[in-house]
Design an enzyme around this catalytic site. Structure first.
Site, PDB file in Angstrom:
ATOM      1  N   ASP A  61       0.759  -1.180   0.202  1.00  0.00           N
ATOM      2  CA  ASP A  61       0.070  -0.036  -0.005  1.00  0.00           C
ATOM      3  C   ASP A  61       0.833   1.309   0.211  1.00  0.00           C
ATOM      4  O   ASP A  61       1.908   1.407   0.687  1.00  0.00           O
ATOM      5  CB  ASP A  61      -0.755   0.189   1.154  1.00  0.00           C
ATOM      6  CG  ASP A  61      -1.808   1.050   1.366  1.00  0.00           C
ATOM      7  OD1 ASP A  61      -2.829   1.120   0.489  1.00  0.00           O
ATOM      8  OD2 ASP A  61      -1.927   2.049   2.270  1.00  0.00           O
TER       9      ASP A  61
ATOM     10  N   GLU B  34       1.618   0.149  -4.892  1.00  0.00           N
ATOM     11  CA  GLU B  34       0.996   1.436  -5.427  1.00  0.00           C
ATOM     12  C   GLU B  34       2.423   2.503  -5.540  1.00  0.00           C
ATOM     13  O   GLU B  34       2.782   2.792  -4.723  1.00  0.00           O
ATOM     14  CB  GLU B  34      -0.006   1.903  -4.522  1.00  0.00           C
ATOM     15  CG  GLU B  34      -1.196   1.320  -4.531  1.00  0.00           C
ATOM     16  CD  GLU B  34      -2.276   1.938  -3.540  1.00  0.00           C
ATOM     17  OE1 GLU B  34      -3.232   2.204  -3.848  1.00  0.00           O
ATOM     18  OE2 GLU B  34      -2.060   2.385  -2.492  1.00  0.00           O
TER      19      GLU B  34
END
Ligand code: CA
Length: 667
Positions: free
Chosen positions: A351, A380
Site C-alpha cells: 500500500d 502502489e
C-alpha cells in the site's frame, strides 16, 4: 509527485481517546540509535525458559507485565528489564516455558511511564490485540502443512490476480457458505448459491485465476473483535499488529492460536486448488500516532516528522513510517519474510509503496525471492500526500526501474480505459472518449519503450518508465473508487446495463491481453456493483458483499471473463518478459480514428503456437471497419464473445469490429 488515487487516504476518527503526549525527540538523536536485528526480538521460548527482548534505545526504564488472560484482569507479575545499551535493547527471562500466558511491555521516557504495548513483534495476541500471547507455533500447523507449496508462476506476468476482501467474498446471505467473512470460508469447496452457481473457492477454480490478493489480513484496529455479532466491516488499512492475523476473520478471536491455524488452513486450501495468496501489506502508516505500538516501544523512531517535530503525513492517515531508518527497514523486511515462511504467503501488495524508499523495497524483493523465487510482488507507486523523503528515493512508479523484482500499478491504463478514477462522469477509451488512444498503447506495451508509442501524448506519465513488462500491473478497477459497474453506470447514463457489460468486457480484454500482469477486482466477473459508492472502506455488507445470484443473471459475463483468462493462460504472446521482445513482436496499425486501436503480435511471440495474433479495440458506440491481411484467420473474439478455441474462421480483408468490443484473430 503523481496526483493519483488515494488508496488508503482514510481519516480514521478512532484515535485512542487516552492519547498521551510523547516527548519530541530530535531526528538527529533518533538517527543515531543503535539498532538490533536478532531473531529473539521481543519473545523467544527455548529449553531454558521464556526470554523477552525489547528494542527501545531511548527508554529510561522498561518493565514486562505477565498475564493469565488476553484481555481482562491485572498482571500476575511485573518484572524490570535490564538494558543492553550497545544494542538499544532491554532483556529479561523467566525460567519456565510460559505457554498460554500473555505479556505487555511498558516503557518509561522523560520521567513518564507510557501505556502498555504488546510490542511490534507480537506473533500471537489476545482479543483486540492489546496483549501478546505466548503460544507454541509447532501446534498451529494444519495436517500436511509440511508438504504445502507456493504456487509457481514462472514469471510474474504469468500470474492473474483477483483482489478480494474476506467479507465481500462470502458474507452475502446467498453465498452458500457457512463461515461467512472468515478465513475458513475458503475451505468450503463446492458451495453453491440459490441460483445454482458455484461460489467460494469453487468459483475461483472455475474462473481460473492464479492468485487471490486478500485485503489487509494482519491484525487491524477498527473492528471490535469482542462484538462480532454486529457484523462490522472495514477494509483494514488501519494496522495494529503487523505480524498477527486479524481476529475478526477467525471463528474465535479470544483464542490466540485460532486465527493462526485458520489462516494457514485457508492458505493450504487455496494452494491445494492451485491458487496463490498475495497479502496486502500496509507498513506505510499506523492506525494510531502517539499510541501506536511503534510509538509506545521507541517513541519517534519509526516515523517521519516535519521540521516542527509533528508527524508528516504522506499516507493521508495522520502519519507515515520511516523505512530509511535501519530498525524500520529491518522490520519491514523481516515481517514479509515471516509471512512468507510461517504462513506460506505467495506474494505481497504494498500500500502506498512510494512512502517507502527504493533501497528498502529492493531488500524486500531480495529477501522474499530468496525464500520463494516465484513470489508475486507489487505496490502502489505513489503517495497520498507530500513526504520529507526526497522524490528520487521514493518507490514511485516513475522510479520502478531502480527496483528489482517489484511491479507497480499502471494508473495509465486504468484511467485511459475506463476514465478518470475520481471524476465519476468521465469516460475512457472503452466507453467512447476520444484522445486516449496513445495511452491505451502505453498500456498495451506495459509502459516500456516502443518505437511506435509516443509517450509525449500519454495522459499520465510522459516517458517509458518501465524497464520490462514484469514491472507493471494492469487493471481498470480495484477496491478503491467506483468499481467498474458503478463507474460505467455513472459515466454512461444514456446506456443500459447490457451495453455497459459490453464496455466492461472490452475494458477487461484490453487489460488481459496487454503486456504486464493483469489484476481484477472480485465480483466484476458477475457485474457486481457497490451501490454507486466511491469509498466503501466501512460500508456495511449490504454494499460490499458480492450478490452471488448475479452469477446466474450475468452468466454470459462470467463466461467471457473465464474464457478471457483461459486465452491469456494458453498464450504466452500476451506474457512477454522483456522490453526487446515487446518492441520486436508488437506492431501497431497506423490508425487515426478516435477510440480505435489495432495491433499485431508477430513471430510466435514468447514461444506462442500462434504465428500472429491480431487485436483490435473499438471503443466507439458504432461499428468500425479495419483492414486485416487476407488469408484464413481463426476468430477468437468478436462482438462481445470470446473463445480461445475459436468462434469460427474469417478470410481477412475489410473486417467489421462492432461497437464497444474487441476483435481478436489468430493464425
Ligand atoms: Ca483486530
Amino acid at each position: 509527485m503523481t496526483a493519483t488515487t488515494v488508496a488508503s487516504a482514510l481519516v480514521f476518527a478512532s484515535q485512542a481517546s487516552s492519547a498521551q503526549s510523547l516527548p519530541r525527540i530530535p531526528d538527529s538523536t533518533l538517527d543515531a540509535y543503535p539498532t538490533y536485528n536478532g531473531d529473539d526480538l521481543e519473545l523467544k521460548v527455548d529449553d531454558k525458559g521464556t526470554h523477552f527482548t525489547l528494542w527501545s534505545p531511548g527508554a529510561e526504564a522498561v518493565r514486562l507485565h505477565l498475564y493469565t488472560d488476553g484481555h481482562n484482569g491485572k498482571p500476575y507479575a511485573t518484572v524490570d528489564m535490564t538494558p543492553d545499551k550497545a544494542h538499544g535493547i532491554w532483556r529479561t527471562s523467566q525460567k519456565e516455558q510460559l505457554w498460554g500466558k500473555f505479556y505487555t511491555f511498558q516503557v518509561k521516557i522523560a520521567g513518564h511511564w507510557l501505556d502498555e504495548t504488546p510490542g511490534v513483534w507480537a506473533k500471537a495476541v489476545g482479543v483486540n490485540g492489546q496483549r501478546a500471547a505466548i503460544i507454541d507455533f509447532s501446534k498451529t500447523n494444519p495436517e500436511g502443512w509440511e508438504n504445502d507449496k507456493y504456487v509457481v508462476t514462472p514469471h510474474q506476468t504469468d500470474a492473474i490476480v483477483y483482489e478480494m476482501h474476506h467479507r465481500d467474498f462470502s458474507a452475502h446471505r446467498n453465498s452458500g457458505i457457512v463461515n461467512k467473512g472468515k478465513f475458513i470460508a475458503l475451505l468450503e469447496d463446492g458451495s453453491v448459491a440459490p441460483c445454482g452457481e458455484l461460489t467460494g473457492i469453487a468459483h475461483l477454480k472455475e474462473l481460473g485465476v492464479t492468485h487471490i490478493h486478500i485485503l489487509p489480513s494482519y491484525d487491524y484496529n477498527t473492528v471490535d473483535e469482542t462484538q462480532l455479532a454486529d457484523r462490522q466491516y472495514n477494509w483494514g488499512y488501519d494496522p495494529l499488529n503487523y505480524n498477527v492475523p486479524e481476529g475478526s476473520y477467525s471463528t474465535n478471536p479470544a483464542d490466540p492460536a485460532c486465527r493462526i491455524i485458520e489462516m494457514k488452513e485457508m492458505v493450504q486450501a487455496l494452494h491445494n486448488a492451485g491458487i496463490g495468496v498475495v497479502m496486502d501489506v500496509v507498513y506505510n502508516h499506523t492506525s494510531f500516532n502517539d499510541n501506536s505500538n511503534f510509538s509506545l516501544t521507541a517513541p519517534g523512531y519509526y516515523y517521519r516528522h516535519r521540521p516542527d517535530g509533528s508527524y508528516s503525513d504522506a499516507s493521508g492517515c495522520n502519519n507515515e513510517t520511516a523505512s530509511e531508518r535501519q530498525q524500520m527497514r529491518d522490520f519491514i523486511v523481516n515481517s514479509v519474510k515471516y509471512w512468507a515462511e510461517e504462513y506460506h504467503i505467495d506474494g505481497f501488495r504494498f500500500d502506498l509503496m512510494a512512502i517507502h524508499d527504493v533501497e528498502t523495497m529492493n531488500q524486500v524483493s531480495k529477501a522474499v525471492r530468496a525464500i520463494n523465487p516465484y513470489a508475486v510482488i507489487y505496490g502502489e507507486g505513489w503517495t497520498a500526500g507530500d513526504s520529507p523523503l526526497p522524490v528520487e528515493l521514493r518507490a514511485l512508479k516513475e522510479n520502478v526501474s531502480k527496483i528489482d523484482g517489484i511491479a507497480v500499478f499502471s494508473d495509465d491504463i486504468r484511467d485511459a480505459v475506463k476514465g478518470h478514477y475520481s471524476r465519476a462522469d468521465d469516460r475512457g477509451f472503452a466507453s467512447g472518449k476520444p484522445g486516449q488512444e496513445e495511452t491505451v498503447k502505453i498500456g498495451i506495451v506495459a509502459s516500456t519503450a516502443h518505437p511506435q508509442v509516443d509517450y509525449s501524448l500519454g495522459s499520465n506519465s510522459k516517458f517509458a518508465y518501465s524497464p520490462s513488462p514484469l514491472s507493471i500491473m494492469n487493471y481498470v478497477s480495484c477496491h478503491d473508487d467506483l468499481c467498474l459497474t458503478d463507474k460505467l453506470r455513472k459515466s454512461m447514463p444514456e446506456a443500459n446495463d447490457s451495453v455497459r457489460m459490453r464496455v466492461a468486457r472490452l475494458a477487461q480484454t484490453i487489460v488481459f491481453t496487454s503486456q504486464g500482469t493483469p489484476f481484477m477486482f472480485a465480483g466484476e466477473e458477475v457485474f457486481r456493483d457497490k451501490k454507486g459508492i466511491h469509498n466503501t472502506y466501512c460500508s456495511p455488507d449490504s454494499v460490499n458483499a458480492i450478490d452471488w445470484d448475479l452469477k446466474a443473471a450475468n452468466r454470459q459475463q462470467f463466461d467471457y471473463y473465464r474464457n478471457l483468462i483461459a486465452l491469456r493462460k494458453a498464450h504466452p504472446a500476451f506474457r512477454m518478459t522483456t522490453t526487446e521482445e515487446v518492441a520486436r513482436n508488437i506492431v501497431f496499425d497506423k490508425i487515426k480514428e478516435p477510440c480505435l486501436v489495432a495491433y499485431s503480435i508477430k513471430n510466435n511471440a514468447n514461444g506462442d503456437q500462434w504465428k500472429e495474433i491480431k487485436v483490435v479495440f473499438n471503443g466507439n458506440n458504432s461499428d468500425r471497419t479495419v483492414n486485416v491481411p487476407k488469408g484464413e484467420w481463426k476468430l477468437i473474439a468478436f462482438d462481445g464473445k470470446i473463445d480461445p478455441e475459436g468462434l469460427g474462421t474469417i478470410k481477412g480483408g475489410k473486417t467489421i469490429v462492432p461497437s464497444y468490443s474487441a476483435l481478436i484473430l489468430a493464425r
